[in-house]
Design an enzyme around this catalytic site. Structure first.
Site, mmCIF file in Angstrom:
data_model
loop_
_atom_site.group_PDB
_atom_site.id
_atom_site.type_symbol
_atom_site.label_atom_id
_atom_site.label_comp_id
_atom_site.label_asym_id
_atom_site.label_seq_id
_atom_site.Cartn_x
_atom_site.Cartn_y
_atom_site.Cartn_z
ATOM 1 N N LYS A 41 0.279 -1.041 -0.251
ATOM 2 C CA LYS A 41 -0.015 -0.484 0.126
ATOM 3 C C LYS A 41 0.730 1.042 -0.127
ATOM 4 O O LYS A 41 1.942 1.296 0.673
ATOM 5 C CB LYS A 41 -0.850 -0.315 1.115
ATOM 6 C CG LYS A 41 -2.390 -0.772 1.123
ATOM 7 C CD LYS A 41 -3.304 -0.269 2.364
ATOM 8 C CE LYS A 41 -4.746 -0.612 2.441
ATOM 9 N NZ LYS A 41 -5.210 -1.103 3.368
ATOM 10 N N ARG A 94 -17.903 -1.117 13.823
ATOM 11 C CA ARG A 94 -18.603 0.354 14.297
ATOM 12 C C ARG A 94 -20.118 -0.238 13.799
ATOM 13 O O ARG A 94 -20.722 0.467 14.685
ATOM 14 C CB ARG A 94 -18.532 1.283 13.149
ATOM 15 C CG ARG A 94 -16.914 2.015 13.814
ATOM 16 C CD ARG A 94 -15.901 2.204 12.271
ATOM 17 N NE ARG A 94 -16.006 1.611 11.419
ATOM 18 C CZ ARG A 94 -15.022 1.332 9.836
ATOM 19 N NH1 ARG A 94 -14.211 2.180 10.049
ATOM 20 N NH2 ARG A 94 -14.884 0.353 9.574
ATOM 21 N N SER A 132 -10.828 6.007 8.741
ATOM 22 C CA SER A 132 -8.575 6.437 8.290
ATOM 23 C C SER A 132 -9.357 6.514 6.603
ATOM 24 O O SER A 132 -9.064 7.864 6.300
ATOM 25 C CB SER A 132 -7.721 6.035 8.365
ATOM 26 O OG SER A 132 -8.261 5.474 9.570
#
Ligand code: PNS
Length: 164
Positions: A41, A94, A132
């Site tokens: 990444k 979440r 993020s």
């Protein structure tokens, strides 16, 4: 001694991550924030920057009695957890949409290393939509991120983008 690893990319750390760390401190004697070194990444912040910022941000929590430290790791998470003599992996969930992927990872990690338990924790509802990825997207498109990340992160993001 109950020690947990809280792994992730933390690129950047959000207020949701901090909420999980604060809650995790009530359950574990020590929490190690394990930042994944992922050569595939291209991150916004380097590993060194993330480690340095997290350490600074977590200073207040540490002063408040939370035993937390920041580290980075490569390779399999469970190997890192065993090397750190951790009992558990903490992951934040979440919404139900997170659950499927997290369950898959937790079960794979259990298969790889049955001695490590994964503990799912829920952040405050206020952070249920914060990630993020979205923080970076909103920021890069000029939107406000002040309630989503610690002030230091917003400052460093602005510096990186030469916006100050
Ligand atoms: O914050 P993220 O990017 O959602 O965190 C993902 C992370 C770091 C927890 C996951 O990618 C991981 O554990 N990577 C390490 C490699 C590994 O152990 N893979 C097998 C997991 S089942």
């Amino acid at each position: 001694m109950r020690r947990a690893i809280y792994p992730g990319s933390f690129d950047p750390v959000t207020n949701g991550h901090l909420d999980i760390i604060e809650r995790g401190c009530k359950l574990f004697d020590e929490i190690i924030i394990g930042i994944l070194v992922n050569p595939e990444k291209t991150p916004f912040f380097s590993i060194e920057e993330r480690q340095e910022m997290l350490t600074e941000i977590l200073m207040d929590l540490s002063k408040g009695g939370c035993n937390v430290r920041v580290d980075s790791f490569r390779g399999l998470l469970v190997n890192y957890a065993v090397a750190q003599e951790a009992n558990a992996i903490v992951r934040g969930i979440r919404a139900i949409s997170d659950y499927e992927y997290e369950l898959q990872m937790a079960l794979m990690n259990r298969r790889l290393e049955p001695s490590i338990e994964t503990v799912f924790m829920m952040p405050a509802e206020t952070y249920s939509y914060v990630s993020s990825r979205l923080v970076k997207e909103v920021f890069q498109l000029g939107g406000p991120i002040d309630a989503l990340v610690p002030p230091l992160i917003e400052k460093r993001m602005k510096e990186k983008m030469n916006k100050v």
